[in-house]
Design a protein around this motif. Structure first.
Motif, PDB file in Angstrom:
ATOM      1  N   MET A 127       0.810  -1.219   0.000  1.00 49.44           N
ATOM      2  CA  MET A 127       0.000   0.000   0.000  1.00 49.44           C
ATOM      3  C   MET A 127       0.847   1.276   0.000  1.00 49.44           C
ATOM      4  O   MET A 127       0.466   2.265  -0.610  1.00 49.44           O
ATOM      5  CB  MET A 127      -0.976   0.008   1.177  1.00 49.44           C
ATOM      6  CG  MET A 127      -2.111  -1.002   1.019  1.00 49.44           C
ATOM      7  SD  MET A 127      -3.013  -0.861  -0.547  1.00 49.44           S
ATOM      8  CE  MET A 127      -3.861   0.682  -0.301  1.00 49.44           C
ATOM      9  N   ALA A 128       1.991   1.276   0.676  1.00 54.10           N
ATOM     10  CA  ALA A 128       2.847   2.471   0.665  1.00 54.10           C
ATOM     11  C   ALA A 128       3.320   2.762  -0.755  1.00 54.10           C
ATOM     12  O   ALA A 128       3.341   3.911  -1.191  1.00 54.10           O
ATOM     13  CB  ALA A 128       4.030   2.279   1.602  1.00 54.10           C
ATOM     14  N   GLU A 129       3.686   1.724  -1.485  1.00 56.57           N
ATOM     15  CA  GLU A 129       4.116   1.873  -2.884  1.00 56.57           C
ATOM     16  C   GLU A 129       2.943   2.291  -3.770  1.00 56.57           C
ATOM     17  O   GLU A 129       3.122   2.974  -4.771  1.00 56.57           O
ATOM     18  CB  GLU A 129       4.685   0.542  -3.376  1.00 56.57           C
ATOM     19  CG  GLU A 129       5.192   0.561  -4.793  1.00 56.57           C
ATOM     20  CD  GLU A 129       5.642  -0.817  -5.269  1.00 56.57           C
ATOM     21  OE1 GLU A 129       5.878  -0.931  -6.479  1.00 56.57           O
ATOM     22  OE2 GLU A 129       5.748  -1.746  -4.462  1.00 56.57           O
ATOM     23  N   ALA A 130       1.749   1.922  -3.363  1.00 55.25           N
ATOM     24  CA  ALA A 130       0.569   2.183  -4.182  1.00 55.25           C
ATOM     25  C   ALA A 130       0.240   3.668  -4.267  1.00 55.25           C
ATOM     26  O   ALA A 130      -0.327   4.118  -5.252  1.00 55.25           O
ATOM     27  CB  ALA A 130      -0.632   1.422  -3.622  1.00 55.25           C
ATOM     28  N   ARG A 131       0.607   4.427  -3.255  1.00 59.50           N
ATOM     29  CA  ARG A 131       0.203   5.841  -3.193  1.00 59.50           C
ATOM     30  C   ARG A 131       0.576   6.608  -4.464  1.00 59.50           C
ATOM     31  O   ARG A 131      -0.257   7.279  -5.058  1.00 59.50           O
ATOM     32  CB  ARG A 131       0.847   6.476  -1.971  1.00 59.50           C
ATOM     33  CG  ARG A 131       0.209   7.748  -1.541  1.00 59.50           C
ATOM     34  CD  ARG A 131       0.753   8.151  -0.204  1.00 59.50           C
ATOM     35  NE  ARG A 131       0.615   7.013   0.711  1.00 59.50           N
ATOM     36  CZ  ARG A 131       0.270   7.087   1.967  1.00 59.50           C
ATOM     37  NH1 ARG A 131       0.061   8.257   2.494  1.00 59.50           N
ATOM     38  NH2 ARG A 131       0.147   6.022   2.716  1.00 59.50           N
ATOM     39  N   ASP A 132       1.829   6.528  -4.886  1.00 57.78           N
ATOM     40  CA  ASP A 132       2.274   7.253  -6.080  1.00 57.78           C
ATOM     41  C   ASP A 132       1.633   6.703  -7.350  1.00 57.78           C
ATOM     42  O   ASP A 132       1.261   7.455  -8.243  1.00 57.78           O
ATOM     43  CB  ASP A 132       3.794   7.198  -6.214  1.00 57.78           C
ATOM     44  CG  ASP A 132       4.499   8.015  -5.148  1.00 57.78           C
ATOM     45  OD1 ASP A 132       3.851   8.892  -4.532  1.00 57.78           O
ATOM     46  OD2 ASP A 132       5.696   7.764  -4.914  1.00 57.78           O
ATOM     47  N   ARG A 133       1.504   5.392  -7.422  1.00 61.97           N
ATOM     48  CA  ARG A 133       0.914   4.769  -8.603  1.00 61.97           C
ATOM     49  C   ARG A 133      -0.571   5.121  -8.726  1.00 61.97           C
ATOM     50  O   ARG A 133      -1.057   5.417  -9.810  1.00 61.97           O
ATOM     51  CB  ARG A 133       1.107   3.257  -8.570  1.00 61.97           C
ATOM     52  CG  ARG A 133       2.549   2.839  -8.788  1.00 61.97           C
ATOM     53  CD  ARG A 133       2.695   1.340  -8.576  1.00 61.97           C
ATOM     54  NE  ARG A 133       4.026   0.901  -8.889  1.00 61.97           N
ATOM     55  CZ  ARG A 133       4.361   0.254 -10.011  1.00 61.97           C
ATOM     56  NH1 ARG A 133       3.444  -0.016 -10.918  1.00 61.97           N
ATOM     57  NH2 ARG A 133       5.600  -0.119 -10.215  1.00 61.97           N
ATOM     58  N   VAL A 134      -1.270   5.080  -7.602  1.00 64.36           N
ATOM     59  CA  VAL A 134      -2.693   5.434  -7.615  1.00 64.36           C
ATOM     60  C   VAL A 134      -2.861   6.908  -7.987  1.00 64.36           C
ATOM     61  O   VAL A 134      -3.750   7.261  -8.765  1.00 64.36           O
ATOM     62  CB  VAL A 134      -3.351   5.108  -6.253  1.00 64.36           C
ATOM     63  CG1 VAL A 134      -4.749   5.705  -6.170  1.00 64.36           C
ATOM     64  CG2 VAL A 134      -3.395   3.603  -6.032  1.00 64.36           C
ATOM     65  N   ALA A 135      -2.002   7.774  -7.475  1.00 64.89           N
ATOM     66  CA  ALA A 135      -2.074   9.204  -7.813  1.00 64.89           C
ATOM     67  C   ALA A 135      -1.866   9.412  -9.316  1.00 64.89           C
ATOM     68  O   ALA A 135      -2.556  10.222  -9.942  1.00 64.89           O
ATOM     69  CB  ALA A 135      -1.053   9.995  -7.009  1.00 64.89           C
ATOM     70  N   ASP A 166      -5.047   8.217 -11.013  1.00 65.04           N
ATOM     71  CA  ASP A 166      -6.123   9.188 -10.787  1.00 65.04           C
ATOM     72  C   ASP A 166      -5.965  10.414 -11.682  1.00 65.04           C
ATOM     73  O   ASP A 166      -6.953  10.928 -12.229  1.00 65.04           O
ATOM     74  CB  ASP A 166      -6.167   9.615  -9.321  1.00 65.04           C
ATOM     75  CG  ASP A 166      -6.694   8.522  -8.401  1.00 65.04           C
ATOM     76  OD1 ASP A 166      -7.255   7.528  -8.908  1.00 65.04           O
ATOM     77  OD2 ASP A 166      -6.529   8.671  -7.177  1.00 65.04           O
ATOM     78  N   ASP A 188     -12.411   2.534   1.608  1.00 68.11           N
ATOM     79  CA  ASP A 188     -11.413   1.613   2.154  1.00 68.11           C
ATOM     80  C   ASP A 188     -12.137   0.540   2.954  1.00 68.11           C
ATOM     81  O   ASP A 188     -12.770   0.829   3.973  1.00 68.11           O
ATOM     82  CB  ASP A 188     -10.438   2.377   3.048  1.00 68.11           C
ATOM     83  CG  ASP A 188      -9.287   1.523   3.537  1.00 68.11           C
ATOM     84  OD1 ASP A 188      -9.322   0.287   3.363  1.00 68.11           O
ATOM     85  OD2 ASP A 188      -8.345   2.091   4.106  1.00 68.11           O
ATOM     86  N   ARG A 229     -10.174  -2.058  -1.497  1.00 73.78           N
ATOM     87  CA  ARG A 229     -10.821  -0.772  -1.738  1.00 73.78           C
ATOM     88  C   ARG A 229     -11.864  -0.931  -2.823  1.00 73.78           C
ATOM     89  O   ARG A 229     -11.770  -1.822  -3.663  1.00 73.78           O
ATOM     90  CB  ARG A 229      -9.790   0.273  -2.166  1.00 73.78           C
ATOM     91  CG  ARG A 229      -8.819   0.595  -1.049  1.00 73.78           C
ATOM     92  CD  ARG A 229      -7.832   1.619  -1.461  1.00 73.78           C
ATOM     93  NE  ARG A 229      -7.041   2.012  -0.298  1.00 73.78           N
ATOM     94  CZ  ARG A 229      -6.146   2.968  -0.316  1.00 73.78           C
ATOM     95  NH1 ARG A 229      -5.913   3.642  -1.433  1.00 73.78           N
ATOM     96  NH2 ARG A 229      -5.468   3.271   0.767  1.00 73.78           N
TER      97      ARG A 229
END
Length: 100
Positions: A15-23, A26, A42, A48
């Motif tokens: 999930m920490a790695e996901a933040r940039d990828r999800v941004a 988006d 969530d 999610r």
């Protein structure tokens, strides 16, 4: 207005790695014609659900053609299973406002 509900079974440890990828995903989604907004829910343990709103079914279909490769490139490596579209359809009623 048209809605697409999608389940995202993220690997909780990623999930920490996901933040940039999800941004990045988006941002790409917001560029699509007919995009009206999105709600992220969530469910815990990495799961999610998103409710994405489009001006019409045609806008949603056109966006999916563009966004599916982005999902595969950015998000699939973070998932424990492929994301699934749970429901699609015309929005009958909404009173959603800003989250406070």
């Amino acid at each position: 207005m048209y809605a697409v509900v999608r389940e995202w079974p993220f690997h909780a440890a990623r999930m920490a790695e996901a933040r940039d990828r999800v941004a990045a995903y988006d941002a790409r989604m917001r560029e699509q014609p007919g995009y009206q907004g999105s709600i992220l829910i969530d469910l815990g343990h990495g799961h999610r659900v998103t409710v994405t709103l489009w001006r019409s079914a045609a806008h949603a279909a056109a966006a999916r053609a563009v966004l599916d490769p982005t999902i595969h490139r950015l998000l699939d490596p973070l998932l424990v299973a492929p994301s699934q579209i749970v429901a699609v359809g015309e929005v009958v009623e909404t009173d959603v406002g800003p989250v406070k």
